[in-house]
Design an enzyme around this catalytic site. Structure first.
Site, short mmCIF file in Angstrom:
data_model
loop_
_atom_site.label_atom_id
_atom_site.label_comp_id
_atom_site.label_asym_id
_atom_site.label_seq_id
_atom_site.Cartn_x
_atom_site.Cartn_y
_atom_site.Cartn_z
N HIS A 144 -6.50 8.08 -7.41
CA HIS A 144 -6.10 8.74 -6.13
C HIS A 144 -4.57 8.95 -6.43
O HIS A 144 -4.06 8.00 -6.72
CB HIS A 144 -6.64 8.04 -5.00
CG HIS A 144 -6.05 8.67 -3.64
ND1 HIS A 144 -4.96 8.93 -3.37
CD2 HIS A 144 -7.05 9.86 -2.92
CE1 HIS A 144 -4.95 9.75 -2.04
NE2 HIS A 144 -6.06 10.24 -1.76
N GLY A 199 -2.26 14.95 3.30
CA GLY A 199 -1.78 14.12 4.60
C GLY A 199 -0.55 14.84 5.00
O GLY A 199 0.20 14.33 6.15
C1 PEP Z 1 -7.11 12.39 0.17
O1 PEP Z 1 -5.99 11.46 0.36
O2 PEP Z 1 -7.70 12.35 -0.60
C2 PEP Z 1 -6.68 13.68 0.91
C3 PEP Z 1 -7.29 14.70 0.71
O3 PEP Z 1 -6.10 13.27 2.30
P1 PEP Z 1 -5.82 14.38 3.35
O4 PEP Z 1 -7.22 15.19 3.65
O5 PEP Z 1 -5.69 13.69 4.44
O6 PEP Z 1 -4.80 15.19 3.13
#
Ligand code: PEP
Length: 251
Positions: free
Chosen positions: A96, A174
């Site tokens: 990630h 995010g």
């Molecule tokens: C993630 O961190 O894997 C993600 C997709 O976060 P968000 O949906 O909040 O952008």
């Protein structure tokens, strides 16, 4: 036919009690989610055992958000792939962007983690994605291509076939900014083509490639309708059962 998947990455959110309640609420919504969609939730390590119990016997699978790059021993604070598998997980998120950015996750470490996870029968959800400045400079294909090559090309085809890829542009995670369906489809097709170049087109056709980055009920259907987008890795919106289930019903 490759799997459709919607996976929720809870990150470092929820107490154990809140996590069990969220997992139970997701499981309760499963009858309305199409039966060909695999649903995965990834709570923090502390919740894995009780969340796995809370969803046991349902269609909801559990993932860890990371694993150690060693199988056991004097590595204080780490959690190994065998421990995760023993806790009841089927999947583990690896690479990630938050781990790459804040915890020095390198491709070299990721290869070790992938092999350890696969040896335990876990399917890695392997995340790739470019930063804002890399996309602005037009380097997104080369960045993502290198992330794939440095890790997945090190695996045997049999191992790599167990991997789910998640394309998550760092600038969309995010931030509330989502890649357009056209941007996402373009790079998902590129990822599939890259995998086809190394492992063959039958292999590439069988790999699920998820989109992640501010995916929500209002944009999931357009993204999931793209031919090379097989679902989503969901961060913020996975913390509300209703939103997560609405996304899971967007195919
Ligand atoms: C993630 O961190 O894997 C993600 C997709 O976060 P968000 O949906 O909040 O952008």
């Amino acid at each position: 036919m490759r799997k459709k998947i919607v996976a929720g990455n809870w990150k470092m959110n929820t107490s154990v009690v809140e996590g069990e309640a969220l997992a139970a609420a997701v499981a309760a919504g499963m009858p309305e989610v199409p039966s060909d969609v695999e649903i995965i939730i990834a709570p923090p390590f502390t919740h894995l055992v009780s969340v796995a119990k809370a969803v046991s016997g349902t269609r909801v699978a559990v993932a860890a958000q990371n694993c150690a790059d060693e199988p056991k021993g004097a590595f204080t604070g780490e959690v190994s792939a065998p421990m995760i598998a023993g806790a009841g997980c089927k999947y583990v998120i690896l690479g990630h962007s938050e781990r790459r950015q804040y915890y020095g996750e390198t491709s070299e470490k990721l290869v070790k983690k992938m092999r350890l996870a696969l040896a335990e029968g876990l399917s890695p959800i392997f995340c790739v994605g470019e930063k804002f400045e890399e996309r602005n400079a037009g380097n997104h294909f080369s960045v993502v291509g290198a992330q794939i090559a440095e890790v997945l090309f090190e695996l045997e085809p049999e191992e790599a076939s167990k991997v789910v890829v998640a394309y998550e542009p760092v600038w969309a995670i995010g931030t509330g900014i989502t890649a357009t369906a056209a941007q996402a489809q373009e790079i998902h097709a590129f990822i599939r083509g890259t995998l086809a170049g190394r492992f063959g087109s039958d292999f590439a056709d069988g790999i699920s490639i998820l989109y992640g980055g501010s995916c929500k009920p209002s944009n999931a259907a357009e993204l999931f309708a793209c031919p090379d987008i097989d679902g989503g890795l969901i961060g913020g919106a996975s913390l509300k059962a209703d939103d997560f289930l609405a996304i899971a019903k967007s195919f």
